[in-house]
Design an enzyme around this catalytic site. Structure first.
Site, PDB file in Angstrom:
ATOM      1  N   ARG A  88       3.761   5.848 -14.030  1.00  0.00           N
ATOM      2  CA  ARG A  88       4.962   6.326 -14.650  1.00  0.00           C
ATOM      3  C   ARG A  88       6.320   6.203 -13.493  1.00  0.00           C
ATOM      4  NH1 ARG A  88       1.917   6.233 -18.288  1.00  0.00           N
ATOM      5  NH2 ARG A  88       1.904   7.711 -20.094  1.00  0.00           N
ATOM      6  N   SER A 135       5.410  12.319 -23.926  1.00  0.00           N
ATOM      7  CA  SER A 135       4.897  13.392 -23.238  1.00  0.00           C
ATOM      8  C   SER A 135       6.149  13.685 -22.452  1.00  0.00           C
ATOM      9  CB  SER A 135       4.115  12.677 -22.052  1.00  0.00           C
ATOM     10  OG  SER A 135       2.765  12.180 -22.914  1.00  0.00           O
ATOM     11  N   GLU A 157       8.609  13.575 -17.276  1.00  0.00           N
ATOM     12  CA  GLU A 157       8.524  12.201 -17.511  1.00  0.00           C
ATOM     13  C   GLU A 157       9.814  11.917 -17.873  1.00  0.00           C
ATOM     14  OE1 GLU A 157       5.227  10.332 -19.599  1.00  0.00           O
ATOM     15  OE2 GLU A 157       6.987   9.444 -20.689  1.00  0.00           O
TER      16      GLU A 157
END
Ligand code: FAD
Ligand code: EPU
Length: 348
Positions: free
Chosen positions: A167, A245, A344
């Site tokens: 990520r 998420s 995130e």
């Protein structure tokens, strides 16, 4: 050439469905249009937000600067390599990511079927090296084209230059806010080349079996399985506001993992270089947040009932309330497990 609109609601442009206003807003469909917009005084004055599908954003207040929405289109196979049975596919950064996946499957190319149904644009995909179900963008990534916000020049970045991680990329790190991705080129496999599909993620194999596909699944079968799994777990932003998420899955040392495992024998963990990755969803569920709702009436926001890693706007929540909930989750997980969660989602 496009012009700046004033006081535009961003509600249709973010998957949390948050009603904040941009002082200025415009769309661009080419590098030339983007260059034109970047030269306008309000853009020069800043701040600037480059917007894709708004599926990885939490907007906590009105945006005082300029929002530029990427609508650069185009999908084409630009070369074929018969020796390696691969083809290069180039996509304009404003194409929808899932649209690109569909295009490649129609062209009988494989490599990104495990990334089916991830919302958002092609151009944002390298920003956090999107990943799901045993695959990441970097596995097929060849290069991208990006326009330097400072100079208007186009630059090509190869895979190494993008600094991909879990990520992560240079565009979220050292080069943050400096480039606008305008196109992405992926190297994909000719289905006829005999490359096996990736069913390493347990749930894919189980779902293929449930769908009655026993032998030699095709890339299309894998895509169907991934779509099936995602629909069963993740809320559809068209129905419940969310950004996928909310937190990254934390990586902890083996020692820390062993200590926690002694206290919580059910703690899941996956080995990664230098330690163990633990699912944040598990930690958040154990901390008692799964399915919880906050706000008046039946609750305006909360934690998704089927996936504790997903914060949701049931309708009427503000970005500030969602941010406060995220902070509460971080505090609770930190107190109970001694693990710090990191968002995130890009919080603005
Ligand atoms: P936006 O939200 O518009 O932007 C995200 C960030 O990138 C912002 O900082 C923005 O300024 C910047 N940016 C956008 N476009 C450009 C550009 N062209 N050039 C430079 N900067 C740019 N992600 C995963 O990795 N895996 C998943 O499985 C996954 N599942 C999801 C499921 C749901 C239901 C949702 C809502 C989200 C999910 N996500 C997932 C997160 C999200 O879809 C991805 O991060 C996606 O790549 C974001 O694309 P976007 O166009 O919506 O980006
Ligand atoms: N779990 C729980 N409770 C929950 C949720 C998860 O206990 O409420 C535990 C279970 O042990 C489960 C494990 O977490 O086996 C993993 O759950 P899941 O397969 O749903 O994946 P995830 O780790 O929660 C990650 C990505 C997703 C990606 C999926 C599939 C991150 C931050 N998230 O989620 O990406 O789609 O794997 O590969 O890495 C996103 O980035 O927005 C996103 C949705």
């Amino acid at each position: 050439m496009p012009h700046l609109e004033e006081h535009v609601s961003l509600r249709p442009f973010n998957t949390f469905g948050l009603d904040v206003t941009a002082r200025y807003f415009a769309r661009f469909a080419s590098a030339e249009e983007l260059r034109h917009l970047l030269a306008l005084p309000p853009v020069q004055a800043g701040p600037l937000l480059i917007l894709g599908g708004g599926s990885n954003l939490l907007l906590t207040q009105d945006f005082a600067g300029v929002v530029l929405k990427n609508e650069i289109k185009g999908l084409e196979i630009i070369s074929e390599d018969d020796d390696t049975h691969t083809a290069l596919v180039r996509a304009g950064a404003g194409e929808s990511w899932h649209g690109m996946v569909e295009y490649t499957l129609d062209q009988e190319l494989s490599g990104i079927e495990n990334l089916s149904l991830i919302p958002g644009t092609v151009g944002a995909a390298p920003l956090q090296n999107i990943g799901a179900y045993g695959a990441e963008l970097q596995d097929t990534f060849e290069r991208l084209e990006a326009l330097a916000i400072g100079t208007g020049e186009l630059r090509v970045f190869n895979k190494e230059e993008c600094g991909f991680g879990y990520r992560e990329s240079v565009f979220k790190g050292p080069l943050k806010g400096q480039f606008v991705v305008t196109a992405v080129v992926l190297r994909l496999h000719r289905a006829s080349g005999g490359r096996p599909v990736n069913v390493s993620y347990g749930a894919i194999q189980d779902t293929l079996t449930d769908l009655g596909i026993e032998a030699e699944p095709t890339p299309r079968n894998v895509s169907d399985a991934v779509v099936h799994i995602r629909r069963s777990k993740l809320p559809d932003p068209a129905e419940i506001g969310n950004a996928g998420s909310f937190f990254k899955n934390p990586e902890i040392s083996q020692r820390k993992f062993d200590e926690l495992k002694a206290r919580y024998p059910a703690l899941p963990g996956y080995p990664v270089p230098g330690g163990v990755k633990v699912p944040a969803g598990w930690l958040i569920e154990q901390a008692g947040f799964k399915g919880m709702r906050r706000g008046p009436g039946a609750g305006t926001h909360g934690v998704h009932e089927r996936q504790a890693l997903v914060l949701v706007n049931h309708g009427g929540a503000t970005g500030q309330e969602l941010r406060e909930l995220a902070e509460e989750v971080i505090r609770a997980v930190g107190t109970q497990f001694g693990i710090e969660l990191h968002p995130e989602v890009n919080i603005l």
